[in-house]
Design a protein around this motif. Structure first.
Motif, PDB file in Angstrom:
ATOM      1  N   GLY A  24      25.925 -12.091  39.218  1.00 19.78           N
ATOM      2  CA  GLY A  24      27.128 -12.746  39.716  1.00 19.78           C
ATOM      3  C   GLY A  24      28.204 -12.873  38.652  1.00 19.78           C
ATOM      4  O   GLY A  24      29.391 -12.717  38.933  1.00 19.78           O
ATOM      5  N   LEU A  25      27.791 -13.142  37.412  1.00 17.93           N
ATOM      6  CA  LEU A  25      28.764 -13.207  36.326  1.00 17.93           C
ATOM      7  C   LEU A  25      29.372 -11.840  36.046  1.00 17.93           C
ATOM      8  O   LEU A  25      30.544 -11.735  35.700  1.00 17.93           O
ATOM      9  CB  LEU A  25      28.109 -13.755  35.055  1.00 17.93           C
ATOM     10  CG  LEU A  25      27.787 -15.241  35.053  1.00 17.93           C
ATOM     11  CD1 LEU A  25      27.003 -15.607  33.808  1.00 17.93           C
ATOM     12  CD2 LEU A  25      29.061 -16.059  35.150  1.00 17.93           C
ATOM     13  N   SER A  26      28.566 -10.798  36.189  1.00 15.84           N
ATOM     14  CA  SER A  26      29.080  -9.446  35.971  1.00 15.84           C
ATOM     15  C   SER A  26      30.075  -9.043  37.054  1.00 15.84           C
ATOM     16  O   SER A  26      31.047  -8.344  36.784  1.00 15.84           O
ATOM     17  CB  SER A  26      27.934  -8.429  35.946  1.00 15.84           C
ATOM     18  OG  SER A  26      27.058  -8.699  34.889  1.00 15.84           O
ATOM     19  N   GLY A  30      33.384 -15.505  41.678  1.00 17.92           N
ATOM     20  CA  GLY A  30      33.353 -15.717  43.120  1.00 17.92           C
ATOM     21  C   GLY A  30      32.048 -15.259  43.768  1.00 17.92           C
ATOM     22  O   GLY A  30      31.640 -15.781  44.805  1.00 17.92           O
ATOM     23  N   PHE A  31      31.374 -14.303  43.158  1.00 18.46           N
ATOM     24  CA  PHE A  31      30.105 -13.801  43.690  1.00 18.46           C
ATOM     25  C   PHE A  31      28.905 -14.600  43.190  1.00 18.46           C
ATOM     26  O   PHE A  31      27.792 -14.371  43.640  1.00 18.46           O
ATOM     27  CB  PHE A  31      29.910 -12.333  43.292  1.00 18.46           C
ATOM     28  CG  PHE A  31      30.862 -11.396  43.976  1.00 18.46           C
ATOM     29  CD1 PHE A  31      30.646 -11.007  45.285  1.00 18.46           C
ATOM     30  CD2 PHE A  31      31.969 -10.922  43.312  1.00 18.46           C
ATOM     31  CE1 PHE A  31      31.513 -10.154  45.920  1.00 18.46           C
ATOM     32  CE2 PHE A  31      32.849 -10.058  43.927  1.00 18.46           C
ATOM     33  CZ  PHE A  31      32.629  -9.677  45.241  1.00 18.46           C
ATOM     34  N   PRO A  33      27.686 -17.831  43.485  1.00 17.99           N
ATOM     35  CA  PRO A  33      26.806 -18.588  44.392  1.00 17.99           C
ATOM     36  C   PRO A  33      25.977 -17.692  45.306  1.00 17.99           C
ATOM     37  O   PRO A  33      24.777 -17.935  45.505  1.00 17.99           O
ATOM     38  CB  PRO A  33      27.770 -19.455  45.211  1.00 17.99           C
ATOM     39  CG  PRO A  33      29.017 -19.509  44.421  1.00 17.99           C
ATOM     40  CD  PRO A  33      29.092 -18.230  43.659  1.00 17.99           C
ATOM     41  N   ALA A  34      26.590 -16.653  45.841  1.00 14.67           N
ATOM     42  CA  ALA A  34      25.850 -15.760  46.741  1.00 14.67           C
ATOM     43  C   ALA A  34      24.761 -15.013  45.979  1.00 14.67           C
ATOM     44  O   ALA A  34      23.623 -14.897  46.458  1.00 14.67           O
ATOM     45  CB  ALA A  34      26.811 -14.769  47.396  1.00 14.67           C
ATOM     46  N   ALA A  35      25.073 -14.518  44.785  1.00 18.96           N
ATOM     47  CA  ALA A  35      24.083 -13.794  43.992  1.00 18.96           C
ATOM     48  C   ALA A  35      22.936 -14.712  43.588  1.00 18.96           C
ATOM     49  O   ALA A  35      21.770 -14.305  43.595  1.00 18.96           O
ATOM     50  CB  ALA A  35      24.743 -13.179  42.758  1.00 18.96           C
ATOM     51  N   LEU A  36      23.243 -15.958  43.252  1.00 18.73           N
ATOM     52  CA  LEU A  36      22.209 -16.921  42.888  1.00 18.73           C
ATOM     53  C   LEU A  36      21.284 -17.209  44.067  1.00 18.73           C
ATOM     54  O   LEU A  36      20.058 -17.187  43.931  1.00 18.73           O
ATOM     55  CB  LEU A  36      22.850 -18.219  42.386  1.00 18.73           C
ATOM     56  CG  LEU A  36      21.898 -19.374  42.106  1.00 18.73           C
ATOM     57  CD1 LEU A  36      20.954 -19.023  40.969  1.00 18.73           C
ATOM     58  CD2 LEU A  36      22.673 -20.634  41.797  1.00 18.73           C
ATOM     59  N   LEU A  37      21.855 -17.461  45.229  1.00 20.06           N
ATOM     60  CA  LEU A  37      21.037 -17.767  46.404  1.00 20.06           C
ATOM     61  C   LEU A  37      20.183 -16.578  46.834  1.00 20.06           C
ATOM     62  O   LEU A  37      19.014 -16.742  47.188  1.00 20.06           O
ATOM     63  CB  LEU A  37      21.926 -18.236  47.552  1.00 20.06           C
ATOM     64  CG  LEU A  37      22.552 -19.609  47.379  1.00 20.06           C
ATOM     65  CD1 LEU A  37      23.507 -19.909  48.523  1.00 20.06           C
ATOM     66  CD2 LEU A  37      21.488 -20.669  47.274  1.00 20.06           C
ATOM     67  N   ILE A  38      20.758 -15.395  46.795  1.00 17.38           N
ATOM     68  CA  ILE A  38      19.988 -14.197  47.159  1.00 17.38           C
ATOM     69  C   ILE A  38      18.869 -13.978  46.159  1.00 17.38           C
ATOM     70  O   ILE A  38      17.719 -13.692  46.535  1.00 17.38           O
ATOM     71  CB  ILE A  38      20.913 -12.969  47.255  1.00 17.38           C
ATOM     72  CG1 ILE A  38      21.831 -13.102  48.461  1.00 17.38           C
ATOM     73  CG2 ILE A  38      20.107 -11.684  47.331  1.00 17.38           C
ATOM     74  CD1 ILE A  38      22.939 -12.070  48.522  1.00 17.38           C
ATOM     75  N   GLY A  39      19.158 -14.126  44.873  1.00 18.32           N
ATOM     76  CA  GLY A  39      18.133 -13.953  43.845  1.00 18.32           C
ATOM     77  C   GLY A  39      17.004 -14.952  43.981  1.00 18.32           C
ATOM     78  O   GLY A  39      15.822 -14.600  43.896  1.00 18.32           O
ATOM     79  N   MET A  40      17.353 -16.222  44.213  1.00 20.47           N
ATOM     80  CA  MET A  40      16.317 -17.242  44.363  1.00 20.47           C
ATOM     81  C   MET A  40      15.475 -17.006  45.615  1.00 20.47           C
ATOM     82  O   MET A  40      14.258 -17.190  45.598  1.00 20.47           O
ATOM     83  CB  MET A  40      16.944 -18.633  44.386  1.00 20.47           C
ATOM     84  CG  MET A  40      17.464 -19.073  43.034  1.00 20.47           C
ATOM     85  SD  MET A  40      18.199 -20.713  43.055  1.00 20.47           S
ATOM     86  CE  MET A  40      16.757 -21.712  43.346  1.00 20.47           C
TER      87      MET A  40
END
Length: 116
Positions: A24-26, A30-31, A33-40
């Protein structure tokens, strides 16, 4: 649910959640929260089905990729290197896991000669 299963689910959520944060940082804040939730979510699912070797390979790949990027490109490249290292660690982990399972199957399927 046994304690080892709960540990695997939590460990998976942490490891792939970390990869999600780096990705998400890369991609941009804006991405995140979505990347974190998908990863978790993916990490908890893989942990539920028992992917401890897979998580270990991702964990090692994250640190190796981050350290390599830091040494070659400086502090600004750590997140890209860590997320790329995590991806490569995951691919290599799946590959090694498949090879270990194949070798175990071959060992079990070879009949032992009778002793006279």
């Amino acid at each position: 649910m046994p304690a080892s299963k709960i540990f695997d689910v939590m460990f998976g959520a942490v490891v792939l959640g970390t990869v999600g944060v780096l990705t998400g940082l890369s991609m941009g804040v804006g991405f995140l929260p979505a990347a974190l939730l998908i990863g978790m979510g993916l990490g908890a699912g893989v942990g539920f089905f028992g992917g401890r070797r897979f998580f270990l390979s991702i964990f090692v790949g994250t640190f190796a990729g981050g350290l390599l990027a830091w040494s070659l490109g400086g502090v600004d490249t750590i997140t890209v290197g860590a997320s790329s290292g995590a991806a490569m660690g995951g691919f290599l982990g799946v590959w090694v896991s498949m090879l270990l399972d194949l070798l175990q199957q071959r060992k079990e399927s070879v009949p032992t000669p009778p002793v006279e």
